[in-house]
Design a protein around this motif. Sequence first.
Motif, PDB file in Angstrom:
ATOM      1  N   SER A 168       0.829  -1.210   0.000  1.00 36.15           N
ATOM      2  CA  SER A 168       0.000   0.000   0.000  1.00 36.15           C
ATOM      3  C   SER A 168       0.863   1.260   0.000  1.00 36.15           C
ATOM      4  O   SER A 168       1.687   1.472   0.891  1.00 36.15           O
ATOM      5  CB  SER A 168      -0.910  -0.001   1.235  1.00 36.15           C
ATOM      6  N   ILE A 169       0.625   2.108  -0.997  1.00 31.94           N
ATOM      7  CA  ILE A 169       1.385   3.353  -1.098  1.00 31.94           C
ATOM      8  C   ILE A 169       0.993   4.285   0.061  1.00 31.94           C
ATOM      9  O   ILE A 169       1.838   4.962   0.641  1.00 31.94           O
ATOM     10  CB  ILE A 169       1.087   4.068  -2.445  1.00 31.94           C
TER      11      ILE A 169
ATOM     12  N   SER B 274      -5.456   7.517  -0.927  1.00 32.40           N
ATOM     13  CA  SER B 274      -4.829   7.048  -2.172  1.00 32.40           C
ATOM     14  C   SER B 274      -5.913   6.638  -3.163  1.00 32.40           C
ATOM     15  O   SER B 274      -6.928   6.055  -2.780  1.00 32.40           O
ATOM     16  CB  SER B 274      -3.862   5.894  -1.918  1.00 32.40           C
TER      17      SER B 274
HETATM   18  C1  LIG Z   1     -13.045  -1.904  -4.766  1.00 31.94           C
HETATM   19  C2  LIG Z   1     -12.148  -0.805  -5.276  1.00 31.94           C
HETATM   20  C3  LIG Z   1     -12.708   0.385  -5.656  1.00 31.94           C
HETATM   21  C4  LIG Z   1     -11.917   1.407  -6.129  1.00 31.94           C
HETATM   22  N1  LIG Z   1     -12.491   2.590  -6.441  1.00 31.94           N
HETATM   23  C5  LIG Z   1     -11.726   3.610  -6.881  1.00 31.94           C
HETATM   24  C6  LIG Z   1     -12.309   4.864  -7.191  1.00 31.94           C
HETATM   25  O1  LIG Z   1     -13.491   5.103  -7.038  1.00 31.94           O
HETATM   26  N2  LIG Z   1     -11.495   5.831  -7.650  1.00 31.94           N
HETATM   27  C7  LIG Z   1     -10.138   5.645  -7.826  1.00 31.94           C
HETATM   28  O2  LIG Z   1      -9.462   6.562  -8.256  1.00 31.94           O
HETATM   29  N3  LIG Z   1      -9.563   4.470  -7.496  1.00 31.94           N
HETATM   30  C8  LIG Z   1     -10.316   3.454  -7.038  1.00 31.94           C
HETATM   31  N4  LIG Z   1      -9.735   2.264  -6.690  1.00 31.94           N
HETATM   32  C9  LIG Z   1      -8.262   2.143  -6.745  1.00 31.94           C
HETATM   33  C10 LIG Z   1      -7.628   2.352  -5.380  1.00 31.94           C
HETATM   34  O3  LIG Z   1      -8.053   3.558  -4.796  1.00 31.94           O
HETATM   35  C11 LIG Z   1      -6.127   2.374  -5.556  1.00 31.94           C
HETATM   36  O4  LIG Z   1      -5.713   1.072  -5.912  1.00 31.94           O
HETATM   37  C12 LIG Z   1      -5.381   2.870  -4.359  1.00 31.94           C
HETATM   38  O5  LIG Z   1      -4.202   3.397  -4.811  1.00 31.94           O
HETATM   39  C13 LIG Z   1      -4.978   1.824  -3.378  1.00 31.94           C
HETATM   40  O6  LIG Z   1      -4.239   2.467  -2.346  1.00 31.94           O
HETATM   41  P1  LIG Z   1      -3.007   1.763  -1.611  1.00 31.94           P
HETATM   42  O7  LIG Z   1      -1.838   1.684  -2.564  1.00 31.94           O
HETATM   43  O8  LIG Z   1      -2.702   2.672  -0.449  1.00 31.94           O
HETATM   44  O9  LIG Z   1      -3.484   0.417  -1.207  1.00 31.94           O
HETATM   45  C14 LIG Z   1     -10.510   1.226  -6.223  1.00 31.94           C
HETATM   46  C15 LIG Z   1      -9.940   0.009  -5.825  1.00 31.94           C
HETATM   47  C16 LIG Z   1     -10.744  -0.996  -5.354  1.00 31.94           C
HETATM   48  C17 LIG Z   1     -10.110  -2.275  -4.914  1.00 31.94           C
END
Ligand SMILES: Cc1cc2nc3c(=O)[nH]c(=O)nc-3n(C[C@H](O)[C@H](O)[C@H](O)COP(=O)(O)O)c2cc1C
Length: 207
Positions: free
Chosen positions: A16-17, A136
């Motif tokens: 996770s970033i 994020s």
């Molecule tokens: C179920 C789900 C829904 C998501 N919905 C969005 C969204 O609405 N908008 C977006 O920009 N990214 C969305 N994402 C992408 C995540 O926000 C993205 O992978 C994020 O960087 C993860 O953060 P981390 O690296 O801290 O885990 C979604 C991811 C998942 C798994």
Amino acid sequence: MDNLLLINASMRGSASIGLRLASEMVDCIRQRHAQLKVTLRDLAAAPLAPLSAGYATALTRLTPAHDPVFTHSEVLVSELERCEVLLIATPMHNFSVPAALKLWIDHVLRIHRTFIAGPDGKVGLLGDRPVYVIVSSGGFHRGARARQPDFLSPYLRHVLGTLGLQDVHFVYLEGLAINEQAVLAATTQARLVLAGHPLFAELAAPA
Ligand SMILES: Cc1cc2nc3c(=O)[nH]c(=O)nc-3n(C[C@H](O)[C@H](O)[C@H](O)COP(=O)(O)O)c2cc1C
């Protein structure tokens, strides 16, 4: 400063970033406060219990805080009460908070315990303290590149305000799904923004 609470809502663990940036923030505070105790409440690695029927009923009555139905909620509220700084690392999930973070909110935002409802609305009962929320997202929701709404920030700000927490700072990591360069750009920008806060001044130097 002695106590920090870190809430993680990403299920991606060490990948996770947002959680990585939160860890840098913790290290930064530790440089000046070696005695800092960190409580990690990882909502993905250790999921919270779902809300029970008993909990729902107890909320509609004047159930005392020591009732067993609130045992789990009391643990989470105590963590909040104890901390002097709160860090929340959360991805955006479908324009809002992940379900795991929503469940934490439902456990801690509790009438007669962390807020009261008066004639002018809900009033938080927690003392104010700094809160940093790292959001994020895979895409963009701010500025010229925004292609989606952000319901997460206003919602979470309102929730925290209802707890009594007004000193809230949002830090954004956007475009993380694009490529490694975008991840680097987002984290560099976030570090610069954070370095404007005295607690995180050291983040200005490249990691
Ligand atoms: C179920 C789900 C829904 C998501 N919905 C969005 C969204 O609405 N908008 C977006 O920009 N990214 C969305 N994402 C992408 C995540 O926000 C993205 O992978 C994020 O960087 C993860 O953060 P981390 O690296 O801290 O885990 C979604 C991811 C998942 C798994």
